[in-house]
Scaffold this motif. Structure first.
Motif, PDB file in Angstrom:
ATOM      1  N   ASN A 181      14.228  60.199  33.991  1.00 22.94           N
ATOM      2  CA  ASN A 181      14.625  60.605  35.333  1.00 22.94           C
ATOM      3  C   ASN A 181      14.533  62.126  35.518  1.00 22.94           C
ATOM      4  O   ASN A 181      15.203  62.693  36.374  1.00 22.94           O
ATOM      5  N   TRP A 182      13.683  62.777  34.709  1.00 19.04           N
ATOM      6  CA  TRP A 182      13.460  64.218  34.835  1.00 19.04           C
ATOM      7  C   TRP A 182      11.956  64.477  34.978  1.00 19.04           C
ATOM      8  O   TRP A 182      11.139  63.875  34.287  1.00 19.04           O
ATOM      9  N   ALA A 183      11.617  65.385  35.883  1.00 16.76           N
ATOM     10  CA  ALA A 183      10.236  65.821  36.092  1.00 16.76           C
ATOM     11  C   ALA A 183      10.096  67.240  35.546  1.00 16.76           C
ATOM     12  O   ALA A 183      11.089  67.943  35.363  1.00 16.76           O
ATOM     13  N   TYR A 184       8.868  67.670  35.307  1.00 10.19           N
ATOM     14  CA  TYR A 184       8.676  69.024  34.799  1.00 10.19           C
ATOM     15  C   TYR A 184       7.406  69.634  35.361  1.00 10.19           C
ATOM     16  O   TYR A 184       6.529  68.935  35.863  1.00 10.19           O
ATOM     17  N   ALA A 185       7.367  70.941  35.267  1.00 10.68           N
ATOM     18  CA  ALA A 185       6.172  71.701  35.639  1.00 10.68           C
ATOM     19  C   ALA A 185       6.063  72.872  34.677  1.00 10.68           C
ATOM     20  O   ALA A 185       7.075  73.343  34.137  1.00 10.68           O
ATOM     21  N   ASN A 186       4.844  73.343  34.465  1.00 11.60           N
ATOM     22  CA  ASN A 186       4.677  74.551  33.669  1.00 11.60           C
ATOM     23  C   ASN A 186       5.374  75.694  34.390  1.00 11.60           C
ATOM     24  O   ASN A 186       5.251  75.842  35.606  1.00 11.60           O
ATOM     25  N   ALA A 187       6.126  76.478  33.642  1.00 12.43           N
ATOM     26  CA  ALA A 187       6.892  77.570  34.231  1.00 12.43           C
ATOM     27  C   ALA A 187       5.992  78.749  34.532  1.00 12.43           C
ATOM     28  O   ALA A 187       5.226  79.178  33.678  1.00 12.43           O
ATOM     29  N   LYS A 188       6.108  79.246  35.721  1.00 11.31           N
ATOM     30  CA  LYS A 188       5.462  80.492  36.133  1.00 11.31           C
ATOM     31  C   LYS A 188       6.586  81.354  36.678  1.00 11.31           C
ATOM     32  O   LYS A 188       6.891  81.327  37.863  1.00 11.31           O
ATOM     33  N   GLY A 226       6.716  78.286  29.307  1.00 12.44           N
ATOM     34  CA  GLY A 226       7.488  77.092  29.027  1.00 12.44           C
ATOM     35  C   GLY A 226       7.432  76.136  30.197  1.00 12.44           C
ATOM     36  O   GLY A 226       6.414  76.051  30.891  1.00 12.44           O
ATOM     37  N   ILE A 227       8.550  75.441  30.417  1.00 15.60           N
ATOM     38  CA  ILE A 227       8.593  74.449  31.488  1.00 15.60           C
ATOM     39  C   ILE A 227       9.887  74.558  32.293  1.00 15.60           C
ATOM     40  O   ILE A 227      10.922  74.995  31.788  1.00 15.60           O
ATOM     41  N   ILE A 228       9.789  74.172  33.549  1.00 20.15           N
ATOM     42  CA  ILE A 228      10.930  73.975  34.433  1.00 20.15           C
ATOM     43  C   ILE A 228      11.145  72.476  34.490  1.00 20.15           C
ATOM     44  O   ILE A 228      10.194  71.717  34.712  1.00 20.15           O
ATOM     45  N   VAL A 229      12.368  72.032  34.293  1.00 19.31           N
ATOM     46  CA  VAL A 229      12.682  70.608  34.244  1.00 19.31           C
ATOM     47  C   VAL A 229      13.756  70.321  35.293  1.00 19.31           C
ATOM     48  O   VAL A 229      14.778  71.012  35.337  1.00 19.31           O
ATOM     49  N   ILE A 230      13.504  69.320  36.144  1.00 23.30           N
ATOM     50  CA  ILE A 230      14.489  68.972  37.173  1.00 23.30           C
ATOM     51  C   ILE A 230      14.656  67.450  37.242  1.00 23.30           C
ATOM     52  O   ILE A 230      13.714  66.712  36.953  1.00 23.30           O
ATOM     53  N   PRO A 231      15.850  67.005  37.628  1.00 24.05           N
ATOM     54  CA  PRO A 231      16.034  65.565  37.827  1.00 24.05           C
ATOM     55  C   PRO A 231      15.140  65.071  38.966  1.00 24.05           C
ATOM     56  O   PRO A 231      14.953  65.758  39.970  1.00 24.05           O
ATOM     57  N   THR A 232      14.577  63.879  38.798  1.00 21.56           N
ATOM     58  CA  THR A 232      13.695  63.338  39.835  1.00 21.56           C
ATOM     59  C   THR A 232      14.437  63.080  41.138  1.00 21.56           C
ATOM     60  O   THR A 232      13.802  62.968  42.183  1.00 21.56           O
ATOM     61  N   GLU A 233      15.748  63.042  41.077  1.00 25.45           N
ATOM     62  CA  GLU A 233      16.558  62.929  42.297  1.00 25.45           C
ATOM     63  C   GLU A 233      16.220  64.059  43.274  1.00 25.45           C
ATOM     64  O   GLU A 233      16.357  63.907  44.483  1.00 25.45           O
TER      65      GLU A 233
END
Length: 189
Positions: free
Chosen positions: A41-48, A56-63
């Protein structure tokens, strides 16, 4: 018939096991310097990040995935509007070497755009390496979040930060999930 029943009962057991611990690992993110397993239930994107603060990455709940659709790749705007997010960063922009871990943590706190009120630090480990865990209230900040937990660790001389930010409403809900993902964090050797 026995095979069908066995399959159905195995499926029912799997459903029961899944419902008792509804958050399962969905993906392993492999970056050049680390890997981590994310919950389903978490999505991510490459961090800029601003100021080249590392990779690294930014991780957020898919909510909160509707924010992803509206961010147009502007990560600072995304972070400003989220109620919960995590940053998993190899802090390649840190200019010093061979410093004590607590000095690096103080550097990160001082370099933040947010006003921290830190709670006590706790010694811990990330992938077998000595780490510091901090808790804090975040005020006058650049995001919606008002509470944070951060893990800070050095590996082969490079600092890493694993940070969780949330509003009070979401802190207790998502902190255990963040902690579960932190336990899977591995350095690329």
């Amino acid at each position: 018939m026995l095979t069908i029943l066995l399959s159905i009962s195995t499926f029912a057991v799997a459903l029961l096991l899944t419902s008792s611990d509804s958050k399962v690992y969905a993906v392993t993110v492999n970056k050049p310097l680390f890997s981590v397993k994310l919950l389903d239930n978490w999505a991510y994107a490459n961090a800029k990040l601003q100021n080249g603060e590392g990779s690294g990455i930014i991780v957020i709940p898919t909510e909160f995935s509707d924010f992803l659709a509206n961010s147009n790749g502007d990560y600072q705007k995304l972070l400003e509007n989220l109620s919960v997010y995590s940053l998993l960063i190899a802090d390649t922009s840190y200019p010093f070497e061979n410093v004590p871990l607590d000095i690096y943590v103080q550097y990160r706190v001082n370099a933040s755009y947010d006003a921290f009120m830190l709670w006590p630090k706790k010694n811990t480990a990330i992938d077998g390496k000595k780490a510091l865990k901090i808790y804090g209230n975040v005020g006058d900040n650049s995001t919606n979040a008002d509470q944070m937990v951060g893990y800070y660790v050095f590996y082969e001389g490079n600092p890493y930060r694993l940070e969780f930010y949330a509003t009070e409403n979401y802190y207790q809900k998502y902190l255990p999930q963040f902690e579960k993902m932190v336990k899977t964090f591995k350095f690329v050797k």
